[in-house]
Write a protein that holds these residues in place. Structure first.
Motif, short mmCIF file in Angstrom:
data_model
loop_
_atom_site.label_atom_id
_atom_site.label_comp_id
_atom_site.label_asym_id
_atom_site.label_seq_id
_atom_site.Cartn_x
_atom_site.Cartn_y
_atom_site.Cartn_z
N ALA A 10 0.84 -1.19 0.00
CA ALA A 10 0.00 0.00 0.00
C ALA A 10 0.87 1.24 0.00
N GLY A 11 0.52 2.21 -0.81
CA GLY A 11 1.25 3.48 -0.86
C GLY A 11 0.44 4.58 -0.23
N ASN A 12 1.09 5.38 0.60
CA ASN A 12 0.45 6.52 1.26
C ASN A 12 1.16 7.77 0.74
N TRP A 13 0.47 8.51 -0.11
CA TRP A 13 1.10 9.69 -0.72
C TRP A 13 1.15 10.88 0.24
N LYS A 14 0.46 10.77 1.38
CA LYS A 14 0.42 11.87 2.37
C LYS A 14 0.01 13.18 1.68
N MET A 15 0.56 14.31 2.11
CA MET A 15 0.14 15.59 1.51
C MET A 15 1.07 15.92 0.34
N ASN A 16 1.09 15.00 -0.62
CA ASN A 16 1.95 15.16 -1.80
C ASN A 16 1.16 14.83 -3.05
N GLY A 17 1.36 15.65 -4.07
CA GLY A 17 0.80 15.30 -5.37
C GLY A 17 -0.23 16.29 -5.89
N LEU A 18 0.10 16.87 -7.05
CA LEU A 18 -0.87 17.63 -7.85
C LEU A 18 -1.30 16.69 -8.98
N LYS A 19 -2.15 17.17 -9.86
CA LYS A 19 -2.70 16.26 -10.89
C LYS A 19 -1.62 15.52 -11.68
N ALA A 20 -0.48 16.21 -11.90
CA ALA A 20 0.60 15.59 -12.70
C ALA A 20 1.11 14.29 -12.08
N GLN A 21 0.91 14.17 -10.76
CA GLN A 21 1.37 12.97 -10.05
C GLN A 21 0.64 11.70 -10.53
N LEU A 22 -0.53 11.90 -11.14
CA LEU A 22 -1.32 10.74 -11.57
C LEU A 22 -0.63 9.95 -12.68
N LYS A 23 0.35 10.56 -13.33
CA LYS A 23 1.08 9.80 -14.36
C LYS A 23 1.87 8.66 -13.70
N GLU A 24 2.28 8.86 -12.46
CA GLU A 24 2.96 7.76 -11.74
C GLU A 24 1.99 6.61 -11.48
N LEU A 25 0.76 6.97 -11.10
CA LEU A 25 -0.25 5.93 -10.89
C LEU A 25 -0.54 5.18 -12.20
N ALA A 26 -0.61 5.93 -13.29
CA ALA A 26 -0.86 5.29 -14.60
C ALA A 26 0.28 4.32 -14.94
N ALA A 27 1.52 4.73 -14.61
CA ALA A 27 2.67 3.85 -14.88
C ALA A 27 2.64 2.61 -13.98
N MET A 28 2.19 2.80 -12.74
CA MET A 28 2.05 1.63 -11.84
C MET A 28 1.02 0.66 -12.42
N ALA A 29 -0.08 1.22 -12.93
CA ALA A 29 -1.14 0.39 -13.48
C ALA A 29 -0.61 -0.44 -14.65
N THR A 30 0.21 0.17 -15.48
CA THR A 30 0.78 -0.56 -16.62
C THR A 30 1.72 -1.66 -16.15
N ALA A 31 2.51 -1.34 -15.11
CA ALA A 31 3.52 -2.31 -14.64
C ALA A 31 2.91 -3.45 -13.82
N TYR A 32 1.66 -3.26 -13.37
CA TYR A 32 1.00 -4.28 -12.54
C TYR A 32 0.41 -5.34 -13.48
N ASP A 33 1.27 -6.17 -13.99
CA ASP A 33 0.86 -7.12 -15.02
C ASP A 33 0.16 -8.33 -14.41
N SER A 34 -0.35 -9.17 -15.28
CA SER A 34 -1.21 -10.27 -14.78
C SER A 34 -0.42 -11.23 -13.90
N ALA A 35 0.88 -11.39 -14.16
CA ALA A 35 1.67 -12.29 -13.32
C ALA A 35 1.80 -11.73 -11.90
N LEU A 36 2.09 -10.44 -11.82
CA LEU A 36 2.24 -9.81 -10.50
C LEU A 36 0.90 -9.79 -9.76
#
Ligand code: PGA
Length: 252
Positions: A10-36
């Motif tokens: 679990a990731g806790n971003w705390k008081m960090n992140g503007l909208k641009a930060q969502l690109k990291e979430l999108a990259a995590m989603a891509t990397a979270y492949d079916s094997a993982l």
């Protein structure tokens, strides 16, 4: 013998992140492949401002999105607060309650944390209840007494392993780069497991117990194999996909 609970990172971003930060979430989603996905659950808890956008970004990726806090009541005159029902309505599935920064910055007591966990369950969210000792308490040999009292006060009766995750986060290890030894982590997690059994009966055996405090890709492998460590609650290293997925990858 009960099978080990499925791990959760679990990731806790705390008081960090503007909208641009969502690109990291999108990259995590891509990397979270079916094997993982067969090996480990992933959760990101962004600040409330990003929560609905994050839920949208993560849609279809199997990364769960959670909140960092909730109010105990469902609605009412509580300026600035957000209820568990509102979080569920925004597409979130989990909420962290009783993080040490909330306990310190907002004077949250065990009773308040417990009420928030009950609110989470009422709204159909998984409550992630945090406990952990200060550096002074550790030095004084009080760790298990402190954690035991927090568990007794913060964990509501009658919760199942589907409704509750426990996070052990030594306060002195949060954001400092310091971590307890794996032997010390093992002692506290075994203690928490036993206490959860007393508080929750057989469900206590399958509640996930996360370790949190300066978890990084470089130390995750040794921490995540400690008995009764069923995943991690990650602050700083959850802000980039590379760091966060490096931690998740220990379960590959
Ligand atoms: P950290 O934070 O990983 O930056 O130490 C952990 C937490 O507070 O959940």
């Amino acid at each position: 013998m009960t099978a080990s609970p499925r791990p959760l990172v679990a990731g806790n971003w705390k008081m960090n992140g503007l909208k641009a930060q969502l690109k990291e979430l999108a990259a995590m989603a891509t990397a979270y492949d079916s094997a993982l996905r067969t090996k480990v659950d992933l959760l990101i808890c962004p600040p409330a401002t990003l929560a609905p956008l994050a839920a949208h970004t993560a849609l279809g990726s199997h990364i769960a999105i959670g909140a960092q806090d909730c109010h105990a009541k469902a609605s009412g005159a509580h300026t600035g607060d957000i209820s568990a029902e509102m979080l569920a309505d925004a597409g979130l599935t989990h909420v962290i309650v009783g993080h040490s920064e909330r306990r310190a910055d907002h004077g949250e007591t065990d009773a308040v944390v417990r009420a928030k966990a009950i609110a989470a369950k009422r709204a159909g969210l998984v409550a992630i209840v945090c406990v952990g000792e200060t550096e002074a308490q550790r030095r004084a040999g009080e760790t298990l007494d402190v954690v035991g009292a927090q568990l007794d006060g913060s964990v509501p009766a009658g919760f199942s392993a589907r409704e509750l995750v426990l996070a052990y986060e030594p306060i002195w290890a949060i954001g400092t780069g310091l971590t307890p030894t794996t032997a010390d982590v093992a002692v506290v997690h075994a203690f928490i497991r036993t206490r959860l059994g007393k508080l929750l009966g057989t469900d206590g055996a399958s509640v996930r117990i996360l370790y949190g405090g300066s978890v990084k890709a470089s130390n995750a492998a040794e921490l995540m194999v400690v008995p009764d460590v069923n995943g991690a609650l990650v602050g700083g290293a959850s802000l980039t996909a590379a760091d966060f997925m490096g931690i998740a990858a220990v379960y590959r």
